[in-house]
Design a protein around this motif. Structure first.
Motif, PDB file in Angstrom:
ATOM      1  N   TYR A 110      -9.709  16.022  -4.802  1.00  0.00           N
ATOM      2  CA  TYR A 110      -9.798  15.289  -3.499  1.00  0.00           C
ATOM      3  C   TYR A 110     -11.080  13.989  -3.867  1.00  0.00           C
ATOM      4  O   TYR A 110     -10.875  13.642  -4.224  1.00  0.00           O
ATOM      5  N   ASP A 111     -11.592  15.015  -4.584  1.00  0.00           N
ATOM      6  CA  ASP A 111     -12.923  14.407  -5.188  1.00  0.00           C
ATOM      7  C   ASP A 111     -12.496  13.972  -6.541  1.00  0.00           C
ATOM      8  O   ASP A 111     -13.180  12.226  -6.209  1.00  0.00           O
ATOM      9  N   GLU A 112     -11.939  14.812  -7.666  1.00  0.00           N
ATOM     10  CA  GLU A 112     -11.396  13.820  -8.639  1.00  0.00           C
ATOM     11  C   GLU A 112     -10.760  12.215  -8.159  1.00  0.00           C
ATOM     12  O   GLU A 112     -10.440  11.795  -9.407  1.00  0.00           O
ATOM     13  N   VAL A 113      -9.861  12.633  -7.573  1.00  0.00           N
ATOM     14  CA  VAL A 113      -9.013  11.300  -6.882  1.00  0.00           C
ATOM     15  C   VAL A 113      -9.942  10.225  -6.643  1.00  0.00           C
ATOM     16  O   VAL A 113      -9.690   9.558  -7.411  1.00  0.00           O
ATOM     17  N   THR A 114     -11.028  10.617  -5.814  1.00  0.00           N
ATOM     18  CA  THR A 114     -11.978   9.814  -5.609  1.00  0.00           C
ATOM     19  C   THR A 114     -12.617   8.938  -6.458  1.00  0.00           C
ATOM     20  O   THR A 114     -12.445   7.759  -5.727  1.00  0.00           O
ATOM     21  N   SER A 172     -12.137   4.981  -7.725  1.00  0.00           N
ATOM     22  CA  SER A 172     -13.165   4.267  -7.680  1.00  0.00           C
ATOM     23  C   SER A 172     -13.501   2.893  -9.079  1.00  0.00           C
ATOM     24  O   SER A 172     -13.965   2.498  -8.536  1.00  0.00           O
ATOM     25  N   HIS A 173     -13.843   4.468  -9.653  1.00  0.00           N
ATOM     26  CA  HIS A 173     -13.786   3.511 -11.489  1.00  0.00           C
ATOM     27  C   HIS A 173     -12.563   2.453 -11.895  1.00  0.00           C
ATOM     28  O   HIS A 173     -12.776   1.762 -12.375  1.00  0.00           O
ATOM     29  N   ALA A 174     -11.288   3.549 -11.133  1.00  0.00           N
ATOM     30  CA  ALA A 174     -10.049   1.643 -11.216  1.00  0.00           C
ATOM     31  C   ALA A 174     -10.540   1.508 -10.015  1.00  0.00           C
ATOM     32  O   ALA A 174     -10.033  -0.070 -11.089  1.00  0.00           O
ATOM     33  N   TYR A 175     -11.492   1.564  -8.619  1.00  0.00           N
ATOM     34  CA  TYR A 175     -11.533   0.087  -8.986  1.00  0.00           C
ATOM     35  C   TYR A 175     -12.202  -1.218  -9.468  1.00  0.00           C
ATOM     36  O   TYR A 175     -11.936  -2.613  -9.655  1.00  0.00           O
ATOM     37  N   ASP A 194     -11.626  -0.496   1.585  1.00  0.00           N
ATOM     38  CA  ASP A 194     -11.820  -0.048   3.085  1.00  0.00           C
ATOM     39  C   ASP A 194     -10.789   1.197   3.313  1.00  0.00           C
ATOM     40  O   ASP A 194     -10.863   2.384   3.867  1.00  0.00           O
ATOM     41  N   ASN A 195      -9.996   1.394   2.572  1.00  0.00           N
ATOM     42  CA  ASN A 195      -8.459   2.239   2.275  1.00  0.00           C
ATOM     43  C   ASN A 195      -8.457   3.213   0.926  1.00  0.00           C
ATOM     44  O   ASN A 195      -7.775   3.099   0.163  1.00  0.00           O
ATOM     45  N   PRO A 196     -10.260   3.694   0.341  1.00  0.00           N
ATOM     46  CA  PRO A 196     -10.230   3.886  -1.352  1.00  0.00           C
ATOM     47  C   PRO A 196      -9.290   5.201  -1.577  1.00  0.00           C
ATOM     48  O   PRO A 196      -8.965   5.456  -2.508  1.00  0.00           O
ATOM     49  N   LYS A 197      -8.759   6.622  -0.997  1.00  0.00           N
ATOM     50  CA  LYS A 197      -8.098   7.130  -0.274  1.00  0.00           C
ATOM     51  C   LYS A 197      -6.558   7.113  -0.830  1.00  0.00           C
ATOM     52  O   LYS A 197      -5.613   7.107  -2.146  1.00  0.00           O
ATOM     53  N   THR A 198      -6.532   5.487   0.850  1.00  0.00           N
ATOM     54  CA  THR A 198      -4.310   5.574   0.203  1.00  0.00           C
ATOM     55  C   THR A 198      -4.880   4.368  -1.880  1.00  0.00           C
ATOM     56  O   THR A 198      -3.676   4.704  -2.360  1.00  0.00           O
ATOM     57  N   THR A 199      -5.566   4.064  -1.700  1.00  0.00           N
ATOM     58  CA  THR A 199      -5.686   3.384  -3.315  1.00  0.00           C
ATOM     59  C   THR A 199      -5.421   4.136  -4.440  1.00  0.00           C
ATOM     60  O   THR A 199      -4.787   4.428  -5.082  1.00  0.00           O
ATOM     61  N   ALA A 204     -11.404  -4.853 -10.478  1.00  0.00           N
ATOM     62  CA  ALA A 204     -12.568  -5.507 -10.113  1.00  0.00           C
ATOM     63  C   ALA A 204     -13.818  -6.319 -11.105  1.00  0.00           C
ATOM     64  O   ALA A 204     -13.674  -7.978 -11.886  1.00  0.00           O
ATOM     65  N   GLU A 205     -13.285  -5.993 -12.590  1.00  0.00           N
ATOM     66  CA  GLU A 205     -13.942  -6.328 -13.023  1.00  0.00           C
ATOM     67  C   GLU A 205     -12.948  -7.918 -13.905  1.00  0.00           C
ATOM     68  O   GLU A 205     -13.315  -8.802 -14.664  1.00  0.00           O
ATOM     69  N   ILE A 206     -11.777  -7.143 -14.358  1.00  0.00           N
ATOM     70  CA  ILE A 206     -10.427  -7.494 -14.545  1.00  0.00           C
ATOM     71  C   ILE A 206     -10.366  -9.347 -13.789  1.00  0.00           C
ATOM     72  O   ILE A 206     -10.212 -10.354 -14.512  1.00  0.00           O
ATOM     73  N   VAL A 207     -10.873  -9.013 -12.772  1.00  0.00           N
ATOM     74  CA  VAL A 207     -10.234 -10.008 -11.688  1.00  0.00           C
ATOM     75  C   VAL A 207     -11.666 -11.201 -11.495  1.00  0.00           C
ATOM     76  O   VAL A 207     -11.509 -12.458 -11.840  1.00  0.00           O
ATOM     77  N   ALA A 208     -12.734 -10.385 -12.045  1.00  0.00           N
ATOM     78  CA  ALA A 208     -14.001 -10.828 -12.252  1.00  0.00           C
ATOM     79  C   ALA A 208     -14.050 -11.781 -13.818  1.00  0.00           C
ATOM     80  O   ALA A 208     -13.542 -13.984 -13.500  1.00  0.00           O
ATOM     81  N   ASP A 209     -12.534 -11.650 -14.483  1.00  0.00           N
ATOM     82  CA  ASP A 209     -12.518 -12.163 -16.010  1.00  0.00           C
ATOM     83  C   ASP A 209     -11.367 -13.410 -16.104  1.00  0.00           C
ATOM     84  O   ASP A 209     -11.887 -14.658 -16.506  1.00  0.00           O
ATOM     85  N   LEU A 210     -10.915 -12.982 -14.780  1.00  0.00           N
ATOM     86  CA  LEU A 210      -9.458 -13.738 -14.749  1.00  0.00           C
ATOM     87  C   LEU A 210     -10.144 -15.435 -13.503  1.00  0.00           C
ATOM     88  O   LEU A 210      -9.425 -16.563 -14.549  1.00  0.00           O
TER      89      LEU A 210
END
Length: 114
Positions: free
Chosen positions: A42-46, A50-53, A91-96, A57-63
């Motif tokens: 669970y900790d690893e997935v979370t 977070s890293h994926a988010y 709001d939903n990091p686990k689901t993401t 976010a970085e890709i979206v900022a570049d776009l």
């Protein structure tokens, strides 16, 4: 010398009780081990979520930076959609994280079929 089938009923019951007690201890140990592994997973997935988010976010900022050089109205809409998506991820990091892992698993399965 006593033969195994010459034991008394009490001896058999005592032996079975010892075996049941040993099995209970083993089950308890297995439960603790499974709980620890589940907690680590669970900790690893979370953490990965977070890293994926952060990466998204970085890709979206570049776009958005690229869009800002092109057109104003399109940029506003993309920025609004990015804020909505970012809020949903926060709001939903686990689901993401689970959806991301499922998408990666599906992509891997599709690539393995070829």
């Amino acid at each position: 010398m006593t033969l195994p089938f010459s034991r008394t009923r009490e001896d058999v019951v005592d032996d079975l009780e010892r075996q049941v007690s040993a099995m209970k201890r083993e089950i308890s140990s297995l439960r603790r081990s499974a709980a620890e592994r589940g907690s680590r997973a669970y900790d690893e997935v979370t953490s990965r979520g977070s890293h994926a988010y952060d990466d998204v976010a970085e890709i979206v900022a570049d776009l958005l930076g690229q869009l800002s050089r092109r057109s104003r109205p399109g940029r506003r809409e993309v920025k609004r959609q990015a804020r909505i998506a970012g809020a949903a991820v926060r709001d939903n990091p686990k689901t993401t994280a689970l959806v991301g892992l499922a998408a990666l698993g599906l992509a891997a399965a599709l690539l393995m079929r070829r």
